[in-house]
Design an enzyme around this catalytic site. Structure first.
Site, PDB file in Angstrom:
ATOM      1  CB  CYS A 257      -5.073  26.674  64.511  1.00  0.00           C
ATOM      2  SG  CYS A 257      -4.971  28.466  64.741  1.00  0.00           S
TER       3      CYS A 257
ATOM      4  CB  CYS B 129      -8.883  31.322  66.732  1.00  0.00           C
ATOM      5  SG  CYS B 129      -7.484  31.026  65.612  1.00  0.00           S
TER       6      CYS B 129
ATOM      7  CG  ASN C 251     -14.408  29.799  38.904  1.00  0.00           C
ATOM      8  OD1 ASN C 251     -15.331  29.006  39.016  1.00  0.00           O
ATOM      9  ND2 ASN C 251     -14.106  30.371  37.761  1.00  0.00           N
ATOM     10  CB  VAL C 252     -12.028  28.471  45.242  1.00  0.00           C
ATOM     11  CG1 VAL C 252     -13.433  28.661  45.781  1.00  0.00           C
ATOM     12  CG2 VAL C 252     -11.856  27.033  44.727  1.00  0.00           C
ATOM     13  CG  ASP C 253      -9.633  29.489  39.553  1.00  0.00           C
ATOM     14  OD1 ASP C 253      -9.619  30.730  39.568  1.00  0.00           O
ATOM     15  OD2 ASP C 253     -10.377  28.821  38.801  1.00  0.00           O
TER      16      ASP C 253
ATOM     17  CG  HIS D 292     -18.714  29.751  46.123  1.00  0.00           C
ATOM     18  ND1 HIS D 292     -19.089  29.048  44.997  1.00  0.00           N
ATOM     19  CD2 HIS D 292     -19.860  30.307  46.607  1.00  0.00           C
ATOM     20  CE1 HIS D 292     -20.383  29.171  44.802  1.00  0.00           C
ATOM     21  NE2 HIS D 292     -20.875  29.931  45.763  1.00  0.00           N
TER      22      HIS D 292
ATOM     23  CB  SER E 235     -21.956  29.993  35.908  1.00  0.00           C
ATOM     24  OG  SER E 235     -22.724  29.550  37.022  1.00  0.00           O
TER      25      SER E 235
ATOM     26  CG  ASN F 278     -22.656  27.486  30.592  1.00  0.00           C
ATOM     27  OD1 ASN F 278     -21.567  27.454  31.159  1.00  0.00           O
ATOM     28  ND2 ASN F 278     -23.538  26.508  30.705  1.00  0.00           N
TER      29      ASN F 278
END
Length: 360
Positions: free
Chosen positions: A262, A189, A161-163, A178, A303, A328
């Site tokens: 950037c 850069c 998860n990216v939370d 991830h 998952s 799950n």
């Protein structure tokens, strides 16, 4: 007369004594209930922040087996997927009500990097999706893992998860396989900045676009709408996507969206996550493999293990003959490929609540 009066007084006294004893016994009983089934000094009913509802799994037999595995383990590696965060309002991809079922397509790395219009579309949709994503709070699954960590059972949490909800809950040893949606990376850069300042700058650069399209989410960025209600969306808004953006409707022109560059080199900025088609950095792959090597049990939560980055860890654990437990709702790649494991078909938060109850 005197005899009957004395008898009456005696009965009254006995009654008062009985009431006093009963009341205090009940209080003692209540105190006992409040303080029993505790890990040292902490009561199950007060597990830090967890729901105190009667969380009873339908898969009692396998929950009991899972508890026995946890009891025998001191270096559990937990692998978590999107199913852990669905009760925080963040949709998964492959679940019963996931993004795929709604026809949503995940962002692909090449689409983001090679197609300017796709980048603009993502960032425009993040103006609605990011505030909702950021407001998400840990649920019982995240809090249950914190309690297991305090009991000295967990060595690592490897999350797909990216939370950032594991860290919000208080877990300390978290490897974000991830990446994370809470930071933005320059693809030229490598400079990394926090997501919030980027989103505020994005909103300021596109306030006219939101006003022109009378966006219901403009209030999130202190931009007044021309008409209608100021819609402060809930995190369980069905338009929210797993990538941190949200559906804005049909017919919108994203070509006029302005995207910050950037601050150092003017390069393309991208959420610091591994999109579909990209590779997990080698350093994270190595760290995850090391954690598995040192583990005495693997616990998979929420998952389907469909992606290789997580499934390769299960194959590694299998080669080491480690016990594997999986919680799950729905089928998983590990089951399809014949991996020997203990499966609990139940919600993650409910299962962890019950495991902690039995442990205590």
């Amino acid at each position: 007369g005197k005899t009957s009066w004395r008898v009456s007084c005696g009965l009254v006294a006995i009654g008062m004594l009985y009431a006093f004893i009963s009341r205090n016994v009940l209080k003692m009983g209540e105190i006992g209930v409040k303080n029993r089934i505790c890990r040292p000094g902490k009561c199950l009913g007060r597990l830090r922040g967890m729901s105190t509802r009667a969380a009873i799994s339908h898969d009692i037999s396998n929950v009991t087996k899972l508890t026995e595995l946890v009891k025998r383990s001191e270096n559990i590696v937990v692998i978590t997927g999107a199913g852990v965060s669905t009760h925080s309002g963040i949709p998964d991809y492959r679940g019963k009500h996931g993004s795929y079922k709604k026809g949503h397509k995940p962002m692909k790395h090449d689409d983001f990097m090679k197609n300017e219009y796709e980048r603009k579309r993502y960032w425009a949709r993040s103006l609605k999706g990011w505030p909702l994503f950021k407001r998400a709070k840990p649920n019982d699954a995240h809090k249950g893992l914190v309690e297991l960590e305090k009991l000295g059972r967990i060595s690592h949490i490897i999350t797909q998860n990216v939370d950032g909800l594991h860290q919000k809950a208080g877990s300390s040893r978290v490897l974000e396989l991830h990446g994370t949606n809470h930071y933005v990376r320059c693809m030229n850069c490598g400079d990394i900045t926090e997501r919030d300042p980027h989103q505020r700058k994005l909103a300021a650069m596109n306030f006219w676009w939101m006003k022109q399209n009378n966006a219901t989410f403009a209030s999130e960025w202190n931009i007044p709408r021309k008409t209608g209600k100021l819609a402060l969306h809930q995190i369980d808004d069905p338009s929210v996507r797993a990538d941190g953006d949200a559906e804005l409707g049909q017919g919108l022109d994203y070509s006029k969206i302005k995207v910050p560059e950037c601050r150092l080199c003017g390069g393309i900025l991208k959420p610091d996550v591994v999109y579909f088609g990209d590779n997990v950095p080698k350093s994270r792959v190595h760290e995850a493999a090391q954690a598995i090597d040192n583990a005495d049990m693997i616990l998979v939560l929420g998952s389907s293990l469909s992606v290789l980055s997580s499934f390769r860890l299960i194959k590694q654990a299998q080669s080491l003959d480690l016990p594997i437990a999986l919680v799950n709702m729905g089928n998983t790649r590990a089951e399809d490929e014949g991996v020997t494991l203990l499966k609990v078909e139940e919600e993650c938060g409910v299962t962890l609540f019950d495991v902690l109850k039995y442990l205590n």
